[in-house]
Enzyme design. Structure first.
Site, PDB file in Angstrom:
ATOM      1  CG  ASP A 355      -0.212  -0.069   2.531  1.00  0.00           C
ATOM      2  OD1 ASP A 355       0.842  -0.738   2.595  1.00  0.00           O
ATOM      3  OD2 ASP A 355      -0.654   0.566   3.499  1.00  0.00           O
ATOM      4  CG  HIS A 678      -1.026  -7.117  -1.906  1.00  0.00           C
ATOM      5  ND1 HIS A 678      -2.227  -7.247  -2.574  1.00  0.00           N
ATOM      6  CD2 HIS A 678      -1.099  -5.945  -1.249  1.00  0.00           C
ATOM      7  CE1 HIS A 678      -2.991  -6.213  -2.304  1.00  0.00           C
ATOM      8  NE2 HIS A 678      -2.326  -5.398  -1.510  1.00  0.00           N
ATOM      9  CG  ASP A 726       4.233 -15.953  -5.839  1.00  0.00           C
ATOM     10  OD1 ASP A 726       4.105 -14.801  -5.380  1.00  0.00           O
ATOM     11  OD2 ASP A 726       5.004 -16.222  -6.778  1.00  0.00           O
ATOM     12  CD  GLU A 735       0.791  -5.797   2.016  1.00  0.00           C
ATOM     13  OE1 GLU A 735      -0.168  -6.390   2.538  1.00  0.00           O
ATOM     14  OE2 GLU A 735       0.859  -4.564   1.901  1.00  0.00           O
TER      15      GLU A 735
HETATM   16  O1  9MR Z   1       2.347  -6.745   9.516  1.00  0.00           O
HETATM   17  C1  9MR Z   1       1.039  -6.471  10.000  1.00  0.00           C
HETATM   18  C2  9MR Z   1       0.517  -7.681  10.728  1.00  0.00           C
HETATM   19  O2  9MR Z   1       1.308  -7.966  11.862  1.00  0.00           O
HETATM   20  C3  9MR Z   1      -0.939  -7.448  11.125  1.00  0.00           C
HETATM   21  O3  9MR Z   1      -1.458  -8.640  11.665  1.00  0.00           O
HETATM   22  C4  9MR Z   1      -1.741  -7.026   9.898  1.00  0.00           C
HETATM   23  C5  9MR Z   1      -3.202  -6.748  10.214  1.00  0.00           C
HETATM   24  O4  9MR Z   1      -3.353  -5.657  11.015  1.00  0.00           O
HETATM   25  O5  9MR Z   1      -1.172  -5.876   9.318  1.00  0.00           O
HETATM   26  C6  9MR Z   1       0.138  -6.066   8.859  1.00  0.00           C
HETATM   27  O6  9MR Z   1       0.616  -4.881   8.361  1.00  0.00           O
HETATM   28  C7  9MR Z   1       0.078  -4.384   7.155  1.00  0.00           C
HETATM   29  C8  9MR Z   1      -0.359  -2.958   7.445  1.00  0.00           C
HETATM   30  O7  9MR Z   1      -1.457  -2.971   8.286  1.00  0.00           O
HETATM   31  C9  9MR Z   1      -0.640  -2.166   6.194  1.00  0.00           C
HETATM   32  N1  9MR Z   1       0.448  -2.234   5.255  1.00  0.00           N
HETATM   33  C10 9MR Z   1       0.766  -3.615   4.899  1.00  0.00           C
HETATM   34  C11 9MR Z   1       1.201  -4.377   6.122  1.00  0.00           C
HETATM   35  C12 9MR Z   1       1.670  -5.779   5.763  1.00  0.00           C
HETATM   36  O8  9MR Z   1       0.636  -6.621   5.407  1.00  0.00           O
END
Ligand code: 9MR
Length: 868
Positions: A355, A678, A726, A735
């Site tokens: 993102d 992602h 993947d 991601e």
């Molecule tokens: O890395 C984060 C993970 O520990 C959490 O469980 C998850 C849900 O809240 O979010 C992950 O972080 C994401 C973030 O919220 C937004 N940018 C992408 C991050 C990686 O997926």
């Protein structure tokens, strides 16, 4: 377990407009809608997953403005009032495969209290959102069953069923049950292609390092294995060790140890049980490359600066969020309404992940781990970091190590997130800045049309700033004293502000347009910040805060590992490995070794050899595996004991292919590797004109939570290691993220520092350090190096770290240099030879800071720890 559906990837307004446009244009006929219809549709297979809500709400998703639950055996939602369009509130399921020409029967139970119409749609998931079924049942409080049929005009693998519930002025309650969509072909049962059943590190084993592999087999007794070189010649053989059924994969497995073979080369394969592994190298070169690539990742994630194609061929792009249309961000970003009445220039930094959000807590651990990778080069016997200039970034050649230049790009952004003096909460840091709404993929940052907003301050973000700014203050001091001083000022301010506001927590529901990074416990952030401030300043206040924290002595080495929300480990690791005068530092160092013992035991008990074995894998499990490896690496730095080092190398095998999916999780490394992570930037899977993620990008990895619809459609019921796909749409398993590449970078530098894997024998030397004279501001010391080993040493380098700010002014009988706290003393031609049992003595005078003049620490002779 339900987690808010974050990124189903389609802006709402666009969805709805497109649906309407499609109908107006006479899109393929929607099926006839009739209450209690008798259907003639084929009694085909069921395409809906969990339509009875017997197993919770997965994989159903909803828009952020409503909540739903399935506690009563039905799915019920409180639908807000005050929305205008049906598509303003949606519940849906994705990933439904339809076959052209097939007739489908849709049925459901539904109720509305008070009575309301709802829209039932089966449609495309993306532009032009063509609907194949549109129905509008009039729902009543006592509920009813509704059935429809439609014939699919297309073959499609990812249609959606949607209940569009918006448009009511007043709130109401919607319930649904027994949702069914029958017909067509049986849904595909996803079976990953896991290739040969012999699993190896597909990149490289170090010639003198451990070499392990895993075989998936039904056999329960040992099997023969053969190692072949590229020419097909058998160069080693042996028997496997049966390991039983591995809980993380559900597979019966054996392991193979071929460490005895040490000859470098490429194209080796391992054969057992009639299967031949993917090819691999024995050699060290790949890790030098990986340590560079894992860091190069950060330049292409940069915000606010154009990415030069000359530096990253194929990845050049205009600057994102640089104060120009369409979003006008991030040079003057206002707060969310009602949060503050100012705007901040928060341009720069790295995009967090796939993102375009920028989050202080996650930026914090990422920049800290890059700085720690650099800091390790000052303190560790096998120190390594890519050479200056190797990262090919705009700052290369400016006299500052590239890794620090890259870290600074983020640190400058973190500093900008601090509330300026004179404003409410001055000194605190805003938790995050991101888009007002989620955007779809692909989307290059300069094309992002969304408004950007600053979110409230939080104690966690403020302490992340305090910790990283304190660390930056000591690391940048030799290169840019003004920047170092700016950081120290910011760190002190942040610390004071966090003490004044110790419990401002980020909201777990502030997840529209960006991640929440919420954290209900900030005691670990306090501990980490206090530790960094103490290491940098040596001040009593911070020492006392460290000593008073329950986390200073707590067992923090849990099986789940540490991450952005669990940062006490960052403080503990630095207190153990960076020179400081903490009174119980020996105990702190021992505690890191105890943690490593635990991860080593986990690894030794695991037939895939990874230091992570919880019953379910967390989001971003690869970063947890890597962080547990950092604990083992630190124990190796502290003790010089080979087992810890070898534990790290085995962990690397898992990341690079020795796993149940038989794939590497690092793009560009290994014959089969993740490459569809992602990302809005590297969306090659969706748009062939865009690149895949750059080589050296880590995928988050298996996640038992499978929160995204793609993973839910394909991976239901997965054993932990299989909870990964993947696919660019699988944001919960696949991601990329700045805090995941940072331990990859740290660990690959560690491995690169092991050379060909030879472990320098420790215990072959002893040092006596005798201070003969001391006066205010100075002292004189004699150092004797004893060769206690069995072989002669010809040419020696002794290193140590000062703990109290001492500076050598003059030396004799050695060629001595000092950088920061690290002193390097080399032999002169006449005293190069150290016979077994022999010794050599040299001396120096030094200035000492006020306060104690503690003896040095981290003493190594030719890279191996040396007893003091
Ligand atoms: O890395 C984060 C993970 O520990 C959490 O469980 C998850 C849900 O809240 O979010 C992950 O972080 C994401 C973030 O919220 C937004 N940018 C992408 C991050 C990686 O997926």
């Amino acid at each position: 377990m339900f987690r808010p559906s974050r990124r189903w990837g389609v802006p709402l307004a666009v969805t709805a407009a497109a649906v309407l446009a499609a109908s107006a244009l006479g899109a393929p006929a929607a099926g006839a809608a009739r209450r209690h219809a008798t259907t003639t549709a084929a009694e085909g297979p069921e395409q809906i997953v969990n339509g009875t809500f017997d197993s919770g709400t997965d994989p159903w998703w909803h828009t952020a403005d409503l909540t739903f639950d399935a506690t009563g055996g039905r799915l019920c939602a409180d639908v807000p009032g005050g929305t205008v369009n049906p598509w303003d509130a949606i519940i849906g399921q994705s990933g439904i495969a339809l076959v052209k020409g097939e007739t489908y029967a849709v049925s459901m139970y539904g109720s509305a209290d008070p009575a309301k119409p709802a829209k039932v749609l089966v449609q495309m998931p993306a532009d032009p959102y063509t609907a194949y079924l549109t129905a509008t049942p009039q729902l009543a409080p006592d509920g009813g069953t509704y059935s429809y049929t439609f014939t699919s005009p297309v073959d499609i693998s990812d249609a959606q069923v949607q209940f569009q519930l918006g448009g009511s002025a007043t709130p109401w309650r919607f319930c649904v049950d027994d949702v069914s969509l029958k017909g067509g072909a049986p849904p595909d049962v996803y079976k990953p292609d896991t290739g040969p059943r012999v699993r190896v590190n597909q990149v490289a084993y170090l010639p003198k390092g451990p070499k392990n592999a895993t075989v998936v087999t039904d056999a329960t007794t040992p099997l023969a294995w053969r190692l072949k070189n590229a020419g097909g010649e058998v160069v080693a053989s042996g028997e496997t060790t049966p390991r039983g059924v591995d809980a993380s994969s559900g597979q019966n497995v054996h392991s193979i140890d071929f460490s005895g073979y040490t000859k470098p080369g490429s194209g080796y394969t391992l054969t057992a049980d009639g299967e031949t592994s993917r090819p691999f190298d024995i050699g060290a070169d790949a890790y030098e490359r990986l340590s560079v690539d894992a860091l190069k990742f950060y330049y292409t994630q940069r915000s606010g600066i154009a990415i030069q194609d000359s530096l990253r061929p194929g990845y050049g792009r205009p600057a994102g969020h640089a104060g120009v249309a369409p979003n006008q961000g991030d040079t003057a970003v206002p707060c969310q309404p009602g949060i503050c009445d100012y705007s901040l220039d928060v341009s720069g930094g790295w995009y967090d992940a796939g993102d375009h959000g920028k989050y202080v807590v996650n930026g914090g651990i990422s920049v800290a781990q890059l700085m720690s990778e650099f800091e390790r080069t000052k303190n560790a016997a096998t120190a390594h970091s890519p050479r200056d200039g190797a990262l090919a970034i705009p700052e290369s050649g400016n006299g500052v190590p590239d890794i620090l230049d890259e870290a600074r790009w983020e640190q400058e952004f973190l500093l900008k997130m601090q509330v300026p003096d004179g404003r409410p909460y001055a000194g605190m840091a805003h938790h995050k800045i991101h888009d007002q709404n989620w955007t779809g993929l692909p989307l290059l940052p300069h094309l992002d049309p969304q408004k950007r907003e600053l979110h409230p301050v939080s104690t966690a973000a403020t302490l992340n700033l305090a910790a990283t700014a304190a660390q930056a203050a000591r690391l940048f001091a030799p290169y840019d004293p003004a920047f170092a001083a700016r950081n120290l000022t910011a760190a002190r301010k942040a610390w004071a502000a966090a003490k004044a506001h110790p419990a401002i927590l980020a909201s777990p529901s502030d997840g529209t347009g960006g991640g929440t990074y919420d954290d209900a416990d900030v005691s670990d952030e306090f501990y980490w910040a206090a530790a960094e401030l103490f290491i940098t300043t040596g001040e009593e206040e911070f020492r006392d805060q460290v000593l008073a924290s329950p986390l200073h002595t707590a067992d923090i080495w849990g099986p789940g590992g540490f991450d952005w929300g669990h940062v006490a480990q960052l403080g503990r690791l630095d207190l153990a490995t960076v020179p400081n005068t903490l009174p119980d530092r020996d105990r702190v160092r021992r505690s890191v070794v105890e943690g490593a013992d635990r991860y080593l035991a986990t690894l030794n008990g695991h037939p895939y050899g990874l230091p992570y074995d919880p019953p379910t894998y967390e989001w971003g499990s690869n970063n947890l595996v890597l962080n547990n490896m950092i604990v083992m690496a630190a124990a190796y730095d502290i003790t010089g004991t080979r087992e810890y080092r070898d534990g790290v190398l085995q962990g690397v095998d898992y990341i690079l292919g020795r796993n149940a999916l038989n794939q590497s999780y690092v793009t560009g490394y290994g014959e089969v590797a993740s490459h569809n992570q992602h990302s809005r930037l590297y969306s090659h899977q969706l748009d062939a004109s865009l690149p895949n993620p750059p080589a050296g990008t880590l995928a988050g990895g298996p996640n038992s939570g499978i929160q995204d619809p793609t993973a839910q459609a394909k991976l239901q019921g997965c054993k932990p290691q299989f909870c990964y796909i993947d696919d660019i749409n699988s944001w919960s398993t696949n991601e990329l993220a700045i805090n995941w590449n940072s331990p990859l970078s740290w660990i690959s530098a560690f491995v690169a520092g092991q050379g060909d894997g030879t472990v320098k024998a420790s215990g072959g030397c002893r040092v006596t350090y005798t201070t003969h004279g001391q006066w205010p501001g100075g002292f004189t010391t004699q150092v004797t190096v004893h060769n206690t080993g069995q072989t002669a040493i010809d040419g020696w380098t002794l290193k140590w770290s000062f703990l109290g700010g001492q500076k050598v002014s003059h030396s004799w009988s050695t060629d001595l240099t000092q950088t920061g706290a690290t002193v390097t003393a080399r032999n002169l031609p006449w005293n190069a030879h150290l016979a077994p049992g022999g010794s050599v003595t040299f001396g120096f005078t030094a200035s000492s800071a006020p306060g104690p003049n503690p003896p040095p620490d981290l003493i190594t002779l030719d890279g191996a720890p040396c007893a003091g």
